[in-house]
Structures are given as C-alpha cells and as structure tokens.
Design a protein around this motif. Structure first.
Motif, PDB file in Angstrom:
ATOM      1  N   PRO A  89       0.807  -1.236   0.000  1.00 49.43           N
ATOM      2  CA  PRO A  89       0.000   0.000   0.000  1.00 49.43           C
ATOM      3  C   PRO A  89       0.834   1.277   0.000  1.00 49.43           C
ATOM      4  O   PRO A  89       0.382   2.319  -0.478  1.00 49.43           O
ATOM      5  CB  PRO A  89      -0.836  -0.118   1.283  1.00 49.43           C
ATOM      6  N   ARG A  90       2.058   1.196   0.521  1.00 51.44           N
ATOM      7  CA  ARG A  90       2.911   2.382   0.557  1.00 51.44           C
ATOM      8  C   ARG A  90       3.312   2.852  -0.830  1.00 51.44           C
ATOM      9  O   ARG A  90       3.776   3.992  -1.002  1.00 51.44           O
ATOM     10  CB  ARG A  90       4.164   2.108   1.389  1.00 51.44           C
ATOM     11  N   ALA A  91       3.134   2.000  -1.850  1.00 53.96           N
ATOM     12  CA  ALA A  91       3.476   2.375  -3.220  1.00 53.96           C
ATOM     13  C   ALA A  91       2.664   3.564  -3.698  1.00 53.96           C
ATOM     14  O   ALA A  91       3.056   4.249  -4.652  1.00 53.96           O
ATOM     15  CB  ALA A  91       3.254   1.189  -4.156  1.00 53.96           C
ATOM     16  N   HIS A  92       1.539   3.852  -3.027  1.00 53.27           N
ATOM     17  CA  HIS A  92       0.629   4.895  -3.489  1.00 53.27           C
ATOM     18  C   HIS A  92       0.558   6.099  -2.558  1.00 53.27           C
ATOM     19  O   HIS A  92      -0.357   6.914  -2.675  1.00 53.27           O
ATOM     20  CB  HIS A  92      -0.774   4.304  -3.670  1.00 53.27           C
ATOM     21  N   ASN A  93       1.514   6.211  -1.637  1.00 53.41           N
ATOM     22  CA  ASN A  93       1.513   7.384  -0.764  1.00 53.41           C
ATOM     23  C   ASN A  93       2.932   7.918  -0.581  1.00 53.41           C
ATOM     24  O   ASN A  93       3.860   7.476  -1.274  1.00 53.41           O
ATOM     25  CB  ASN A  93       0.840   7.074   0.582  1.00 53.41           C
ATOM     26  N   PHE A  94       3.106   8.836   0.360  1.00 55.53           N
ATOM     27  CA  PHE A  94       4.391   9.508   0.532  1.00 55.53           C
ATOM     28  C   PHE A  94       5.494   8.579   1.027  1.00 55.53           C
ATOM     29  O   PHE A  94       6.668   8.955   1.041  1.00 55.53           O
ATOM     30  CB  PHE A  94       4.240  10.682   1.509  1.00 55.53           C
ATOM     31  N   GLU A  95       5.148   7.351   1.400  1.00 44.16           N
ATOM     32  CA  GLU A  95       6.156   6.400   1.878  1.00 44.16           C
ATOM     33  C   GLU A  95       6.754   5.565   0.749  1.00 44.16           C
ATOM     34  O   GLU A  95       7.559   4.671   0.992  1.00 44.16           O
ATOM     35  CB  GLU A  95       5.548   5.480   2.943  1.00 44.16           C
ATOM     36  N   HIS A  96       6.373   5.867  -0.508  1.00 44.19           N
ATOM     37  CA  HIS A  96       6.902   5.047  -1.599  1.00 44.19           C
ATOM     38  C   HIS A  96       8.420   5.216  -1.749  1.00 44.19           C
ATOM     39  O   HIS A  96       9.093   4.326  -2.269  1.00 44.19           O
ATOM     40  CB  HIS A  96       6.191   5.352  -2.919  1.00 44.19           C
ATOM     41  N   GLY A  97       8.959   6.342  -1.275  1.00 44.02           N
ATOM     42  CA  GLY A  97      10.409   6.518  -1.303  1.00 44.02           C
ATOM     43  C   GLY A  97      11.104   5.545  -0.363  1.00 44.02           C
ATOM     44  O   GLY A  97      12.123   4.927  -0.726  1.00 44.02           O
ATOM     45  N   ARG A  98      10.566   5.389   0.835  1.00 42.30           N
ATOM     46  CA  ARG A  98      11.138   4.435   1.793  1.00 42.30           C
ATOM     47  C   ARG A  98      10.996   3.011   1.284  1.00 42.30           C
ATOM     48  O   ARG A  98      11.884   2.175   1.468  1.00 42.30           O
ATOM     49  CB  ARG A  98      10.450   4.599   3.149  1.00 42.30           C
ATOM     50  N   LEU A  99       9.852   2.730   0.662  1.00 41.99           N
ATOM     51  CA  LEU A  99       9.648   1.409   0.082  1.00 41.99           C
ATOM     52  C   LEU A  99      10.672   1.139  -1.021  1.00 41.99           C
ATOM     53  O   LEU A  99      11.204   0.025  -1.131  1.00 41.99           O
ATOM     54  CB  LEU A  99       8.223   1.319  -0.473  1.00 41.99           C
ATOM     55  N   SER A 100      10.968   2.151  -1.812  1.00 40.42           N
ATOM     56  CA  SER A 100      11.983   2.010  -2.864  1.00 40.42           C
ATOM     57  C   SER A 100      13.344   1.658  -2.270  1.00 40.42           C
ATOM     58  O   SER A 100      14.078   0.832  -2.823  1.00 40.42           O
ATOM     59  CB  SER A 100      12.083   3.301  -3.680  1.00 40.42           C
ATOM     60  N   VAL A 101      13.678   2.278  -1.151  1.00 37.78           N
ATOM     61  CA  VAL A 101      14.946   1.966  -0.482  1.00 37.78           C
ATOM     62  C   VAL A 101      14.969   0.514  -0.027  1.00 37.78           C
ATOM     63  O   VAL A 101      15.969  -0.192  -0.192  1.00 37.78           O
ATOM     64  CB  VAL A 101      15.188   2.917   0.706  1.00 37.78           C
ATOM     65  N   GLU A 102      13.882   0.054   0.550  1.00 38.18           N
ATOM     66  CA  GLU A 102      13.817  -1.338   1.015  1.00 38.18           C
ATOM     67  C   GLU A 102      14.054  -2.311  -0.138  1.00 38.18           C
ATOM     68  O   GLU A 102      14.763  -3.305   0.006  1.00 38.18           O
ATOM     69  CB  GLU A 102      12.463  -1.613   1.658  1.00 38.18           C
ATOM     70  N   ILE A 103      13.470  -2.011  -1.286  1.00 42.43           N
ATOM     71  CA  ILE A 103      13.607  -2.884  -2.449  1.00 42.43           C
ATOM     72  C   ILE A 103      15.021  -2.823  -3.024  1.00 42.43           C
ATOM     73  O   ILE A 103      15.581  -3.845  -3.442  1.00 42.43           O
ATOM     74  CB  ILE A 103      12.571  -2.495  -3.526  1.00 42.43           C
ATOM     75  N   ALA A 104      15.611  -1.638  -3.044  1.00 37.30           N
ATOM     76  CA  ALA A 104      16.881  -1.425  -3.747  1.00 37.30           C
ATOM     77  C   ALA A 104      18.115  -1.488  -2.851  1.00 37.30           C
ATOM     78  O   ALA A 104      19.231  -1.418  -3.360  1.00 37.30           O
ATOM     79  CB  ALA A 104      16.847  -0.073  -4.459  1.00 37.30           C
ATOM     80  N   LYS A 105      17.929  -1.625  -1.536  1.00 39.54           N
ATOM     81  CA  LYS A 105      19.054  -1.524  -0.602  1.00 39.54           C
ATOM     82  C   LYS A 105      20.193  -2.495  -0.947  1.00 39.54           C
ATOM     83  O   LYS A 105      21.365  -2.103  -1.019  1.00 39.54           O
ATOM     84  CB  LYS A 105      18.578  -1.772   0.828  1.00 39.54           C
ATOM     85  N   ASP A 106      19.865  -3.750  -1.165  1.00 39.44           N
ATOM     86  CA  ASP A 106      20.913  -4.730  -1.469  1.00 39.44           C
ATOM     87  C   ASP A 106      21.600  -4.395  -2.788  1.00 39.44           C
ATOM     88  O   ASP A 106      22.822  -4.568  -2.915  1.00 39.44           O
ATOM     89  CB  ASP A 106      20.324  -6.145  -1.531  1.00 39.44           C
ATOM     90  N   PHE A 107      20.822  -3.943  -3.766  1.00 38.76           N
ATOM     91  CA  PHE A 107      21.419  -3.570  -5.045  1.00 38.76           C
ATOM     92  C   PHE A 107      22.390  -2.416  -4.858  1.00 38.76           C
ATOM     93  O   PHE A 107      23.512  -2.432  -5.380  1.00 38.76           O
ATOM     94  CB  PHE A 107      20.331  -3.188  -6.049  1.00 38.76           C
ATOM     95  N   ILE A 108      21.968  -1.396  -4.125  1.00 37.87           N
ATOM     96  CA  ILE A 108      22.830  -0.229  -3.884  1.00 37.87           C
ATOM     97  C   ILE A 108      24.121  -0.644  -3.192  1.00 37.87           C
ATOM     98  O   ILE A 108      25.214  -0.197  -3.566  1.00 37.87           O
ATOM     99  CB  ILE A 108      22.076   0.835  -3.051  1.00 37.87           C
ATOM    100  N   GLU A 109      23.997  -1.495  -2.203  1.00 41.77           N
ATOM    101  CA  GLU A 109      25.175  -1.915  -1.453  1.00 41.77           C
ATOM    102  C   GLU A 109      26.080  -2.843  -2.258  1.00 41.77           C
ATOM    103  O   GLU A 109      27.235  -3.061  -1.881  1.00 41.77           O
ATOM    104  CB  GLU A 109      24.740  -2.595  -0.149  1.00 41.77           C
ATOM    105  N   SER A 110      25.577  -3.357  -3.389  1.00 41.53           N
ATOM    106  CA  SER A 110      26.394  -4.232  -4.232  1.00 41.53           C
ATOM    107  C   SER A 110      27.240  -3.458  -5.229  1.00 41.53           C
ATOM    108  O   SER A 110      28.062  -4.052  -5.936  1.00 41.53           O
ATOM    109  CB  SER A 110      25.492  -5.210  -5.005  1.00 41.53           C
ATOM    110  N   VAL A 111      27.037  -2.145  -5.290  1.00 39.17           N
ATOM    111  CA  VAL A 111      27.774  -1.323  -6.261  1.00 39.17           C
ATOM    112  C   VAL A 111      29.090  -0.876  -5.642  1.00 39.17           C
ATOM    113  O   VAL A 111      29.108   0.018  -4.775  1.00 39.17           O
ATOM    114  CB  VAL A 111      26.932  -0.093  -6.690  1.00 39.17           C
ATOM    115  N   PRO A 112      30.217  -1.453  -6.045  1.00 39.30           N
ATOM    116  CA  PRO A 112      31.499  -1.114  -5.414  1.00 39.30           C
ATOM    117  C   PRO A 112      31.941   0.314  -5.679  1.00 39.30           C
ATOM    118  O   PRO A 112      32.765   0.860  -4.942  1.00 39.30           O
ATOM    119  CB  PRO A 112      32.475  -2.132  -6.025  1.00 39.30           C
ATOM    120  N   LEU A 113      31.390   0.910  -6.723  1.00 34.99           N
ATOM    121  CA  LEU A 113      31.781   2.268  -7.085  1.00 34.99           C
ATOM    122  C   LEU A 113      31.329   3.286  -6.038  1.00 34.99           C
ATOM    123  O   LEU A 113      31.876   4.392  -5.952  1.00 34.99           O
ATOM    124  CB  LEU A 113      31.153   2.608  -8.442  1.00 34.99           C
ATOM    125  N   LEU A 114      30.321   2.935  -5.238  1.00 41.54           N
ATOM    126  CA  LEU A 114      29.771   3.859  -4.251  1.00 41.54           C
ATOM    127  C   LEU A 114      30.493   3.728  -2.918  1.00 41.54           C
ATOM    128  O   LEU A 114      30.637   2.623  -2.387  1.00 41.54           O
ATOM    129  CB  LEU A 114      28.280   3.589  -4.035  1.00 41.54           C
TER     130      LEU A 114
END
Length: 243
Positions: A89-114
C-alpha cells in the motif's frame, strides 16, 4: 532568456565505470517495471519506467548546471520510484520513497563504485524525495532529485500525468476544492490546476526555477482554456434541467 530545453542536452561527463553502473541499474529497475506491467493488480499510473528515465535525465542536467557530477543524481533517479511497482500500500503514498529503499538496498550496497557515505546519501534522497521540503534530510542530492521530479509534472506534462494517475476521477467539476492534499483530490482538474502549481514554490535550485517559469506559464494558460471549454459544456448540461 532562451529556454534550457530548446538546446540539445549536454553530453554528460561520466567515467566508463559510472556509465556501466547506470546501464546495469537501468536494466535492474526495468525488470521490476516489466514484471509489474504483467500484473493487473499493480497500478503505476504516471509512475512508469519512463518517469524514472525523464527524471534521471533532468537530474543529470540540473546537477551539471549546479556544479555537481551527474552520476549520483542519475543513479538515484533511476532507482527512486521502484517502490511504485510493488503491491505494498505504501506504493501509493508519501512512503513510496522508503519502500523504494527497502527494495533497492541490497542492489545499492552491491555497487562497489559507491562509497559508504554515498550509499547513505543515495538512500536518504530516495526515501525523502516524496516529502515536503521541511521534512527532508537536506543534501545537494535530494534537492536535485526533488527538483527533477517536480519538473516532470510542471507544464505540458501536468494534465497528462494527472490524468494517467487519477484516471478514475472526473475530469472536471463546477466546484473545485482548493486543497492540495492527496486525500482531498476529487477531480483530475484539481490535481493539475490546484495542486501542481503549488510545487513551483518548493523548487530548490536556481536552474530548476528558471526551467519552471515558462512551464508554469504554459500550464496556467492551459488551465484557463480548460476552464472555458469544460466549464461551458458542464453549464450547458445543467441547462438541460434534468434534476
């Protein structure tokens, strides 16, 4: 002053490694949008992959104009709305940014360039981008991403995106609420004629402010014409005196 959009966008300075990360990120995000498109229970409205792509391009431009490297802005913008693809349900309100982080966190942490600091910077900007200015953890990155996101809804894009998102609502009404709250939206018109123009007041960067000026001028002229056309037709219907 000539509009920024009249000229061709600049060639952004990116290292080979940065460009490869952006390619990989784009494909990773696209896989979520492709899967969501197959599921009729997921409604993204105007928040499809093309929205992320436009915001990533604009964010890279704003960053370059404001004296920052474009890589982090484009990277963040490609990821920032991946939460819109979720059934949560958070996909449709102001919390969709936090939800995006939850989904992408492992991907972000897998980028050695960062670096660790940049990973935090990216995730904070993703989480906070749907929030009001006063609520964000201020950084140059969240300001760039928010401005690019807001510019994607100001001007000619405004009525199109409002209709794509709020397709279940009426196009127009003779009485329009002045509220800009999501929960108070009653017509597509209210979205692009009342809510969206207010966003101009929240733009952070000077570059985005300059870009917003002619876009807002066009939107206001469109609203005036829309009022004339839709208002006349609605008044004509009422003159049938069916009630």
């Amino acid at each position: 002053m000539e509009r920024a959009e009249i000229a061709e966008p600049p060639k952004f300075y990116l290292t080979d490694n940065q460009r490869e990360v952006l390619r990989r990120t784009h494909l990773w995000v696209k896989s979520f949008f492709d899967e969501a498109a197959k599921d009729n229970r997921v409604v993204m409205g105007s928040h499809g992959l093309d929205h992320n792509e436009r915001v990533a391009g604009m964010a890279a431009f704003l960053a370059s104009e404001e004296g920052y490297e474009p890589f982090l802005s484009a990277f963040t913008s490609l990821l920032f709305d991946v939460g819109r693809t979720s059934k949560d349900p958070r996909a449709h309100n102001f919390e969709h940014g936090r939800l995006s982080v939850e989904i992408a966190k492992d991907f972000i942490e897998s980028v050695p360039l960062l670096s660790p600091d940049n990973r935090i910077l990216v995730m904070n900007a993703m989480a906070d981008h749907p929030l009001l200015n006063k609520d964000v953890r201020e950084s140059w990155l969240v300001k760039i991403v928010q401005d690019a996101d807001r510019l994607d809804t100001i001007g000619a894009l405004a009525p199109v995106r409002a209709a794509a998102t709020r397709w279940k609502l009426p196009l127009y009404a003779d009485k329009v609420r002045n509220s800009v709250e999501e929960k108070d939206m009653e017509t597509i018109y209210q979205d692009f004629a009342v809510r969206i123009p207010k966003w101009v007041e929240s733009i952070w960067t000077e570059t985005a402010k300059e870009i917003a000026v002619p876009r807002l001028e066009f939107l206001m002229s469109f609203i005036k014409e829309y009022d004339i056309e839709a208002g006349f037709m609605l008044r004509a219907f009422k003159n049938l005196e069916l009630n």
